[in-house]
Write a protein that holds these residues in place. Structure first.
Motif, PDB file in Angstrom:
ATOM      1  N   ASN A  13       0.814  -1.207   0.000  1.00 59.64           N
ATOM      2  CA  ASN A  13       0.000   0.000   0.000  1.00 59.64           C
ATOM      3  C   ASN A  13       0.851   1.263   0.000  1.00 59.64           C
ATOM      4  O   ASN A  13       0.337   2.361   0.091  1.00 59.64           O
ATOM      5  N   ASP A  68     -16.373  -3.874  -0.981  1.00 62.95           N
ATOM      6  CA  ASP A  68     -16.370  -4.512   0.335  1.00 62.95           C
ATOM      7  C   ASP A  68     -15.131  -5.391   0.507  1.00 62.95           C
ATOM      8  O   ASP A  68     -14.517  -5.414   1.581  1.00 62.95           O
ATOM      9  N   ARG A  71     -12.114  -3.284   1.172  1.00 66.56           N
ATOM     10  CA  ARG A  71     -12.110  -2.830   2.568  1.00 66.56           C
ATOM     11  C   ARG A  71     -11.594  -3.929   3.485  1.00 66.56           C
ATOM     12  O   ARG A  71     -10.763  -3.684   4.352  1.00 66.56           O
ATOM     13  N   VAL A  72     -12.063  -5.161   3.286  1.00 66.25           N
ATOM     14  CA  VAL A  72     -11.611  -6.284   4.116  1.00 66.25           C
ATOM     15  C   VAL A  72     -10.120  -6.528   3.911  1.00 66.25           C
ATOM     16  O   VAL A  72      -9.377  -6.743   4.873  1.00 66.25           O
ATOM     17  N   ALA A  74      -7.856  -4.330   3.025  1.00 68.18           N
ATOM     18  CA  ALA A  74      -7.142  -3.239   3.694  1.00 68.18           C
ATOM     19  C   ALA A  74      -7.099  -3.460   5.207  1.00 68.18           C
ATOM     20  O   ALA A  74      -6.066  -3.234   5.846  1.00 68.18           O
ATOM     21  N   GLU A  75      -8.209  -3.925   5.779  1.00 71.56           N
ATOM     22  CA  GLU A  75      -8.248  -4.201   7.222  1.00 71.56           C
ATOM     23  C   GLU A  75      -7.302  -5.347   7.585  1.00 71.56           C
ATOM     24  O   GLU A  75      -6.579  -5.273   8.582  1.00 71.56           O
ATOM     25  N   MET A  76      -7.303  -6.411   6.780  1.00 74.37           N
ATOM     26  CA  MET A  76      -6.425  -7.547   7.061  1.00 74.37           C
ATOM     27  C   MET A  76      -4.961  -7.163   6.893  1.00 74.37           C
ATOM     28  O   MET A  76      -4.115  -7.587   7.691  1.00 74.37           O
ATOM     29  N   ALA A  78      -3.705  -4.221   7.407  1.00 75.60           N
ATOM     30  CA  ALA A  78      -3.362  -3.387   8.567  1.00 75.60           C
ATOM     31  C   ALA A  78      -3.086  -4.239   9.803  1.00 75.60           C
ATOM     32  O   ALA A  78      -2.250  -3.882  10.635  1.00 75.60           O
ATOM     33  N   LYS A  79      -3.767  -5.379   9.923  1.00 73.35           N
ATOM     34  CA  LYS A  79      -3.550  -6.281  11.056  1.00 73.35           C
ATOM     35  C   LYS A  79      -2.408  -7.261  10.804  1.00 73.35           C
ATOM     36  O   LYS A  79      -1.983  -7.971  11.710  1.00 73.35           O
ATOM     37  N   TYR A  82      -3.128 -10.757   6.120  1.00 79.14           N
ATOM     38  CA  TYR A  82      -3.574 -11.002   4.748  1.00 79.14           C
ATOM     39  C   TYR A  82      -2.620 -11.880   3.945  1.00 79.14           C
ATOM     40  O   TYR A  82      -3.044 -12.798   3.271  1.00 79.14           O
TER      41      TYR A  82
END
Length: 136
Positions: A13, A68, A71-72, A74-76, A78-79, A82
């Protein structure tokens, strides 16, 4: 059958941060650097393995991904859940010290695992898990 691994894909990213990590911290050579449509793909790999590469790609590039799903992803990312890749080295302690000196996020220091390997783990700037195994 004669099959080899040619490319593996990891999302990014931030192309500048990813380039700095894979080129400057891990010492990989840059094989290709492409910008298209406001997105950026970078192909890197070990200099002594010209037929094996990692393609760092923008996760939004796949036209089949819904908003959607983006978004998932991007969230994964960040954690740090992924994507990931396993690398290998003959000297894990030296490699760990060099990667750590490059300000990589340490997840696990060199550890003897109960399943018989010795490894360490970092996250790249996109949150991808980078595990490095010691091999003779």
């Amino acid at each position: 059958m004669d099959i080899t691994i040619h490319q593996a894909y990891l999302p990014h990213n931030d192309p500048d941060a990813s380039l700095a990590f894979y080129r400057d911290t891990l010492g990989f050579e840059v094989r290709n650097d492409v910008e298209y449509g406001g997105m950026h793909w970078i192909t890197v790999g070990p200099a002594d393995q010209p037929d094996t590469s990692i393609v760092l790609h923008p996760p939004a590039a796949d036209p089949g991904i819904t908003d959607d799903e983006r978004r998932v992803i991007a969230e994964m990312m960040a954690k740090g859940t992924y994507a990931g890749i396993n690398l290998a080295t003959a000297d894990l302690d030296r490699t760990f010290d060099q990667v750590q000196a490059g300000d990589a996020e340490v997840v696990q220091e060199p550890t003897d695992q109960p399943w018989g390997v010795r490894d360490c783990a970092f996250r790249d700037p996109a949150g991808n898990m980078i595990r490095i195994f010691e091999v003779p």
